[in-house]
Design a protein around this motif. Structure first.
Motif: not given
Length: 421
Positions: A35-41, A52-55, A255-260
């Motif tokens: 439920l949360v994975m696609p929308y977490e970032p 930048t803060v996310l990184g 890439l895949w966990s945050t920025f994609a």
């Protein structure tokens, strides 16, 4: 017909004991987690975090995770698997309370509270080496490819609708409130899964216990020494299988966990609702792709499958940097998912083949530690590039590094004549 039924029965024979218990618990919390994975970032950005803060948040999480892996690897082989798995599954569930309570009003500590939850979760994941070792312990060598594929496919089969449900929650309650409801479901699922593990898991090694009483400094030193010792004893092929992915994994994870997800929503013309639909389609596709990959890993050369995976993924990931529209993005992501399933099944099975049972906690922990350490600078670097240079550049770099990894894998890894049990 009888041969097919006999083959099916042989495949399903791995669904017993600890492996079945772990699979059931992954099913329990995978629905909520998807439920949360696609929308977490997107959720964390809505709470005030910039790319930048996310990184930097991801780097901080990884750094703390590394601190937990060192004693985790030692504990998995010295103290046993079950106790730490059960305890830390409960603790990990409580880390999501921070996500639920994070405020979103102006000048409030929203993303900062999420960061606290991330660091709490990183410490709780001290159980990862024990979980990886117990999974490997519970699978017969000739069925490991299928077994590892099932760990991805079966839980996701029950989570196929999760991104669609998340899209409905976001559409009805908004991104922030919808995700708070989703994180509440994640918390509940971890509590149930931890209880199932407490009741039904069985220990797979005889705990040796610690070598006398130790303070924290000595405990870390002893743990690190054990991990390094296990790597020194490893064969050349096992060492190569541990170190070659370091060429690709740090950038890939960032890439895949945050920025994609951010890139796809920001630059390809995909809406947040369409992103939820794409995520559900990918999960459904993964059911067939994962089983196919697992069967291939048991029938074909696991090394050759890894080489093919790296070669095939290179042009596809570059293509994502220039994709536009729903159909094009979906097609590219499905191809990437197929190569990822092949690589996951083959690499995990080959790791288990090459690693003696009594060393698995330390070797698998060392591998995860090295990948995590190398990922610490990758996340803030990708965040800076995404925000200030060119968001397509990390995808191009990942394509080039995948080809280098394929060449190294072809030259340095050999499959064992006899697989470890």
């Amino acid at each position: 017909m009888r041969e097919k039924l006999r083959s099916l029965a042989d495949d399903l024979s791995i669904l017993r004991g600890n492996f079945l218990v772990l699979l059931v618990t992954w099913v329990i919390f995978r629905f909520a987690f998807r439920l949360v994975m696609p929308y977490e970032p997107l959720y964390i950005r809505a709470l005030g975090a910039t790319p930048t803060v996310l990184g930097l948040m991801s780097a901080a999480y990884t750094a703390v995770f590394c601190l937990s892996l060192i004693p985790g690897s030692y504990v998995a082989d010295r103290w046993g698997r079950k106790r730490i798995i059960v305890t830390m599954t409960y603790v990990l569930g409580f880390s999501y309370v921070f996500y639920i309570l994070a405020p979103d009003w102006p000048f409030s500590p929203g993303w900062q509270l999420v960061l606290a939850g991330m660091l709490f979760a990183a410490l709780a994941r001290i159980y990862m080496p024990a979980l990886q070792a117990m999974t490997a312990d519970s699978l017969p060598p000739e069925r490991r490819g299928l077994g590892y594929a099932l760990t991805a496919v079966v839980p996701d089969a029950f989570a196929t609708a999760s991104p669609l449900v998340a899209a409905i929650l976001v559409g009805r309650y908004g991104l922030v409130e919808g995700m708070r409801l989703a994180y509440t479901a994640v918390f509940g699922s971890f509590m149930v899964a931890a209880t199932v593990r407490l009741l039904f898991l069985r220990e797979t090694v005889r705990p040796a216990g610690p070598r006398g009483r130790m303070g924290i400094a000595r405990f870390y030193a002893e743990s690190a020494r054990e991990m390094l010792g296990a790597l020194k004893e490893a064969s050349r092929s096992l060492k190569a299988l541990v170190f070659i992915p370091l060429l690709v994994v740090p950038l890939s994870q960032a890439l895949w966990s945050t920025f994609a997800p951010l890139f796809i929503v920001d630059f390809t013309g995909i809406s947040e609702a369409e992103w939820g639909t794409i995520s559900s389609i990918r999960l459904a596709f993964g059911l067939a792709a994962g089983l196919l990959a697992g069967k291939l890993a048991d029938k074909l050369s696991r090394k050759k499958l890894l080489v093919v995976r790296y070669i095939a993924s290179a042009p596809v990931v570059v293509g994502l940097a220039f994709a536009e529209g729903f159909v094009e993005v979906l097609a590219i992501l499905l191809l990437l998912d197929l190569t990822a399933f092949i690589g996951m099944s083959a690499s995990q099975a080959l790791l288990a083949d090459l690693t003696p049972r009594e060393m698995r906690g330390r070797v698998l922990g060392a591998r995860t530690l090295l990948m995590s350490l190398s990922s610490i600078p990758a996340s803030p670097l990708v965040g800076f590039i995404y925000e200030s240079v060119d968001p397509r550049l990390p995808f191009l770099a990942l394509g080039v590094l995948s080809l280098v990894a394929a060449l190294a894998m072809a030259c340095l890894v050999e499959e064992p004549a006899e697989r470890e049990i």
